[in-house]
Design a protein around this motif. Structure first.
Motif, mmCIF file in Angstrom:
data_model
loop_
_atom_site.group_PDB
_atom_site.id
_atom_site.type_symbol
_atom_site.label_atom_id
_atom_site.label_comp_id
_atom_site.label_asym_id
_atom_site.label_seq_id
_atom_site.Cartn_x
_atom_site.Cartn_y
_atom_site.Cartn_z
ATOM 1 N N SER A 172 41.509 37.982 39.766
ATOM 2 C CA SER A 172 42.783 39.056 39.116
ATOM 3 C C SER A 172 43.535 38.675 38.086
ATOM 4 O O SER A 172 43.932 39.756 37.466
ATOM 5 C CB SER A 172 43.766 38.460 40.535
ATOM 6 O OG SER A 172 44.440 37.635 40.379
ATOM 7 N N ASP A 208 40.841 47.208 40.018
ATOM 8 C CA ASP A 208 41.918 48.783 39.958
ATOM 9 C C ASP A 208 41.683 48.901 38.155
ATOM 10 O O ASP A 208 41.954 47.963 37.928
ATOM 11 C CB ASP A 208 42.929 47.809 40.691
ATOM 12 C CG ASP A 208 43.102 47.335 41.581
ATOM 13 O OD1 ASP A 208 42.628 47.753 42.410
ATOM 14 O OD2 ASP A 208 43.927 45.675 41.592
ATOM 15 N N ASP A 230 51.377 43.566 41.508
ATOM 16 C CA ASP A 230 50.144 44.299 42.240
ATOM 17 C C ASP A 230 50.565 43.249 43.745
ATOM 18 O O ASP A 230 49.939 43.865 44.520
ATOM 19 C CB ASP A 230 50.095 45.585 41.838
ATOM 20 C CG ASP A 230 48.253 45.103 40.980
ATOM 21 O OD1 ASP A 230 48.596 43.768 41.006
ATOM 22 O OD2 ASP A 230 47.448 45.446 40.896
ATOM 23 N N SER A 232 46.796 42.339 44.117
ATOM 24 C CA SER A 232 45.707 42.751 44.120
ATOM 25 C C SER A 232 44.812 41.721 43.645
ATOM 26 O O SER A 232 45.269 41.221 42.752
ATOM 27 C CB SER A 232 45.616 44.117 43.525
ATOM 28 O OG SER A 232 43.955 44.401 43.958
ATOM 29 N N ARG A 234 41.500 41.846 43.414
ATOM 30 C CA ARG A 234 40.238 42.369 42.454
ATOM 31 C C ARG A 234 40.848 42.644 40.966
ATOM 32 O O ARG A 234 42.332 42.481 40.324
ATOM 33 C CB ARG A 234 40.795 44.039 42.681
ATOM 34 C CG ARG A 234 40.347 44.721 44.150
ATOM 35 C CD ARG A 234 41.015 45.632 44.588
ATOM 36 N NE ARG A 234 40.438 47.030 44.220
ATOM 37 C CZ ARG A 234 38.794 47.755 44.242
ATOM 38 N NH1 ARG A 234 38.865 47.408 45.160
ATOM 39 N NH2 ARG A 234 39.345 49.014 43.533
#
Length: 279
Positions: A172, A208, A230, A232, A234
């Protein structure tokens, strides 16, 4: 050593017209090529350096800096322009670009402080960036890794292997930015190997991903900020739709400016187009 978190850079505006002027000055002084592909990433680099890329204005090799991998190394004059604004490159280096003794090359070279990789052999920078992002995580570092790749080089196979690995490792801290200007050295990208919907491909590969206007500084800023917050796990991808040669009408979407050199008249015309003086 002063932490890059505590160094002010409030006086660094990275104004795109001024960055383009520096690129033109370098290209004319050195009689070099790759102006169009430098112009397409000006706003992307401006926003990164202005707000999102952690660095020290006094030390380009600060150990807690973020890392910027310019995989499309032939666009390096745009990065040189940002480095000039910071003060890592002086006026003499700009006016003496490609002269005898110049340390600045026509492709990204890791021996130049401020450049993280030696690139220009296209299709490899993303793999290096993925390795850097994994290394940062293993080291427990919060540094981020940004990789700028050209849409033309995305038809190279190693990029897709790197994307699969980045998603598998949940990197990430990796942000890939595709400069989708629609051209590569020998023609239109879609006519050579059509890439389709790049954001959809990144999403399928576990990222993403969003598509934005790569010259809209507010959109670039907002997207990078949203990715940062965010939560996330990813890896991230921005497909930036850009115009090769942006800012100079006779260069825009004109692929001859991948390899064409400036003469006195085209230099003056280009300076006028970006609103600069002839000094």
């Amino acid at each position: 050593m002063q932490s890059v978190r505590n160094v002010s850079r409030s006086n660094l505006s990275f104004e795109p017209a001024r960055l383009r002027r520096t690129v033109l000055d370098m290209a004319y002084a050195g009689q070099t090529v790759h102006i169009g592909c430098a112009f397409s990433i000006i706003e992307l680099l401006a926003v990164l350096y202005r707000k999102h890329l952690r660095f020290s204005p006094t030390d380009p090799r600060s150990p807690d800096r973020d890392l910027l991998v310019l995989s499309k190394g032939h666009g390096v004059m745009a990065q040189y322009a940002c480095m000039h604004e910071i003060g890592w490159i002086d006026d003499q280096a700009v006016s003496g670009y490609f002269a005898d003794g110049s340390t600045l090359k026509g492709l990204s070279d890791s021996r130049v402080p401020g450049l993280e990789v030696t690139s220009g052999s296209l299709g490899h920078g993303l793999s290096i960036a993925v390795g850097m992002a994994l290394g940062a995580r293993i080291d427990g570092s919060d540094r981020r890794v940004f990789a700028i790749v050209g849409d033309g080089e995305m038809n190279e196979g190693p990029n897709w292997e790197a994307m699969l690995f980045a998603a598998q490792q949940k990197l990430s801290n990796l942000v890939v930015i595709v400069d989708e200007n629609g051209f590569q050295a020998m023609g239109r990208t879609d006519e050579i190997i059509g890439l389709g919907d790049m954001a959809a491909k990144f999403t399928t590969f576990g990222f993403d991903a969003v598509t934005i206007d790569g010259h809209d500084e507010a959109a670039i800023d907002q997207t990078l900020s949203a990715f940062r917050s965010d939560g996330s796990q990813r890896p991230k991808a921005i497909v930036a739709r850009t115009v090769k040669g942006r800012g100079v009408p006779f260069m825009e979407n004109n692929n001859i400016w991948h390899y064409t050199r400036l003469n006195e008249q085209t230099y003056r015309d280009a300076i006028a187009a970006i609103g600069g003086d002839q000094a």
